[in-house]
Design a protein around this motif. Structure first.
Motif, short mmCIF file in Angstrom:
data_model
loop_
_atom_site.label_atom_id
_atom_site.label_comp_id
_atom_site.label_asym_id
_atom_site.label_seq_id
_atom_site.Cartn_x
_atom_site.Cartn_y
_atom_site.Cartn_z
N ARG A 188 25.71 -0.63 -71.01
CA ARG A 188 25.06 0.65 -70.76
C ARG A 188 23.73 0.47 -70.00
O ARG A 188 23.43 1.25 -69.10
N LYS A 189 22.97 -0.56 -70.35
CA LYS A 189 21.71 -0.81 -69.64
C LYS A 189 21.95 -1.15 -68.18
O LYS A 189 21.22 -0.71 -67.30
N VAL A 190 23.00 -1.93 -67.90
CA VAL A 190 23.35 -2.26 -66.52
C VAL A 190 23.75 -1.00 -65.75
O VAL A 190 23.36 -0.80 -64.61
N PHE A 191 24.51 -0.11 -66.41
CA PHE A 191 24.92 1.15 -65.76
C PHE A 191 23.71 2.03 -65.46
O PHE A 191 23.59 2.56 -64.38
N LYS A 192 22.81 2.17 -66.42
CA LYS A 192 21.65 3.04 -66.22
C LYS A 192 20.68 2.47 -65.18
O LYS A 192 20.00 3.23 -64.51
N ALA A 193 20.64 1.15 -65.05
CA ALA A 193 19.74 0.52 -64.08
C ALA A 193 20.27 0.63 -62.66
O ALA A 193 19.51 0.48 -61.71
N ALA A 194 21.55 0.89 -62.51
CA ALA A 194 22.16 0.96 -61.17
C ALA A 194 21.71 2.21 -60.43
O ALA A 194 21.40 3.20 -60.97
#
Length: 59
Positions: free
Chosen positions: A53-59
């Motif tokens: 989820r953190k990787v998705f939100k950082a994209a």
């Protein structure tokens, strides 16, 4: 087409960027357009994993 998460038949599936499953609209949690041609999708299973989820939100 068949959703790989819920096994229901649907007319449109998109591939989750994090688990590479083909998911239907009901199984996708969120989607983003990174550019005009690039769209990323995260499924409900991957949404519960905080690292993904953190990787998705950082994209």
């Amino acid at each position: 087409m068949i959703c790989e998460r819920c096994s229901k038949e649907t007319h449109a599936v998109e591939q989750c960027e994090y688990c590479n499953k083909k998911v239907c609209v009901q199984c996708e949690k969120s989607a983003k357009k990174l550019s005009r041609t690039k769209r990323i999708v995260i499924c409900k299973d991957c949404w519960s994993d905080m690292k993904k989820r953190k990787v998705f939100k950082a994209a």
